[in-house]
Each structure stands twice: as C-alpha cells, then as structure tokens.
Design a protein around this motif. Structure first.
Motif: not given
Length: 333
Positions: A176-177, A182-185, A200-202, A213-217
């Motif tokens: 994802a990075g 965008p990344f959903a964990f 790691i993703y960021r 920019r990073p987007q985390v869900m």
C-alpha cells in the motif's frame, strides 16, 4: 475526532435465514447513513454457514440501492479469487449505478478454507505471488484507457473507483505504501502487527494519483450497550464464534450466553482474548474511553467497526451508541 464506518459480515444467525441476513444488512446500512457513518463495507467469505456476503458485489448493490449518500464498498474483495477484469467490470457497474459512492477494498487471503478456495479455481501458490501485479492491473482497468491498451473493462474503464489495500501483516503495508494507496488494517481479528504495520505503511508511503498522503483505516470489533454488563453479555456471541473457528467447526452465528464457563478451554480463552485484545465492548462511558485510547495508539484517520451482535435491534442500538460516542469525542476534541 476521526470518522466512523461500519464493516458488516451479513451474519446468518442460528434460527435465521440468508434472506433475513441480507435484509438486516440493508437495515443496518440505512441506520448507519442516518447516524452519520462514512462508509458501509461488506466482506467476501465463502463456504461460511454464518456469513451471507459471498457474492459481495451483489450485496453491495443491495445495500447501496437502499441508501442515498453513505459510501458502500468491499472490506474486502479477495482479489486472488478473481481475475482483475471481472472485478473491474463488477465495480465499474456499481460505480455507474451509484456514482461517487463505491469503494473497492482488496485483500489477498482466500476468505475460506483451502478446499473451497480450490473450488473457486484459485491457484493457491500463484495467486498470492501475483497479488501485487493483479492490483496494478486492476488499477489500470479502472483508470483512463491507454493509447495502446488491448483489454478494456466495459463497464470499468475510467470509473476510477478508489482502491484500498486491506491487510493483517506487513506485506500489504509495504505494498500500500509503495503504490500510494489507502491502507486498512484488520486489527479486529489480527492484532499482532497493528502498530508495526502502520509504521511501515507511513514510512514507505509514496504519493500517487489517488492519494497524496498516507490514509489509515483501522478495524475494531465493537459491541455497545447501555451497560458494560449487557455489552459483555452480547459479546459472548462473538466469543463463541471464535471458539468454533478455532475448532474448525464453523456454524451460524450463535445467541449470547450468560457465561462462557464450560464453553471454552483455558487455551481457547487465551486465543480469543488475544485476538479480541482491541475490541471495544461496554456501555457509553467505556466505549468512549476505549475509542480514545485506540485512536491515540494508532493515529488512525478512520475507524471501521464490526458489530457482531445476535439480536438485530441490539445491533442497531449499538450502532447509535457508537455514533453518539464519536460525536461526544468530536465535541471534546
């Protein structure tokens, strides 16, 4: 305060039916929209007696047709089970039917047992290895048509459906990075790598045409009720379900019980408690505190809540209580 979304597995309860389950998903989506949730996602599982969302794109359309503004999508489509072209056509169709409201979350797990995965025509070894290439191919099929492009998704081409990568390990965080998605964990059932995967993703995020920019869900299991005691009682349905999963004895979603004593072994209790370590279960005050702690830990941009509650009216009440908690925390921020 971060926005909240809903992850629904369309649970088929003991004594219930697939038709009731799908109607409950429709009702839950309507209530989520009325209570200000951002998204309503459904997940692909196969061969599960307690889950009705196997034909995920069809259930997404069922839900989207009953709502007006909430984003609806997959959390997720298990891409190795499908050709990218088929998914591009399905989600291109959804995007045409419900413009500006469709999300495409992608995972690489089978979403089932190995025998059923083989029945899906999945090449077990090649599928996971091809996942990054399949994601890139799907992006191209949903994007503008290139000058020399030979294969075109109709519908799908230039639909530009937002793609999310889902994961419970470092693999999807890296991917994802690298792709700027965008990344959903999935910390609602796989908590171990939560913090490290987000780091790691960021760190590895590279801006892309979809995202700058990073987007985390982050996923959380959530059961809210008027009291902590009632919420813990309702949560025993999920605890029983996880014990059954551990025993490879999947069945329909069970009603709650007053005590788990005698229903799990000490080792099974440890397993379930560990898997549910970030579960947000309790009355209104407890819910607010746990949400605040979890957001502080993850620095999430959005929370997606799965509410595993047997009784539909209790599930709807939980949805309202989470919305109230989000509003209270937003006012206090």
């Amino acid at each position: 305060m971060v926005p909240f979304s809903v992850l629904d597995l369309s649970p088929i309860t003991e004594g219930g039916s697939v038709a009731q389950s799908l109607e409950n998903s429709r009702r839950l989506a309507i209530a989520a929209e009325e209570n200000g949730y951002s998204r309503f996602w459904l997940a692909e599982h196969h061969g599960m007696k307690g889950i009705a969302s196997a034909a995920t794109s069809i259930v997404i359309s069922h839900v989207a047709s009953a709502t007006q503004s909430i984003r609806v999508g997959s959390g997720g489509i298990m891409l190795p089970n499908h050709s990218p072209l088929v998914i591009a056509e399905q989600f291109g169709t959804l995007a045409a039917l419900y413009p500006g409201r469709i999300d495409l979350g992608l995972g690489r797990a089978p979403g089932t047992d190995m025998r059923t995965a083989q029945a899906l025509r999945r090449n077990m070894e090649a599928s996971s290895n091809n996942f990054p290439n399949d994601v890139v191919e799907l992006q191209a099929l949903l994007g503008p048509v290139g000058e020399d492009q030979k294969i075109i998704a109709v519908p799908g081409a230039d639909a530009n459906v937002p793609i999310w990568l889902l994961g419970s390990s470092h693999f999807s965080a890296h991917l994802a990075g690298m792709l700027g998605l965008p990344f959903a964990f999935a910390s609602h059932f796989a908590p171990d790598m939560l913090v490290s995967a987000l780091e790691i993703y960021r760190e590895r995020f590279a801006p892309s045409p979809q995202l700058d920019r990073p987007q985390v869900m982050v996923g959380v299991m959530g059961v809210a009720a008027d009291t902590d005691e009632e919420a813990n009682y309702l949560f025993t349905s999920m605890q029983q379900s996880f014990v059954a999963l551990r025993r490879n004895a999947r069945g329909r979603f069970p009603p709650p019980v007053r005590s788990m004593q005698g229903l799990w072994s000490p080792d099974e209790k440890i397993f379930v408690d560990h898997a549910m370590r970030y579960a947000v279960v309790g009355g209104p005050e407890t819910i607010r505190r746990k949400i605040e702690e979890f957001v502080d830990l993850t620095r999430a941009d959005e929370l997606i809540v799965s509410m595993p509650i047997f009784d539909m009216e209790k599930r709807l009440h939980s949805l309202k209580l989470f919305a109230q908690a989000q509003a209270d925390l937003a006012r206090a921020a």
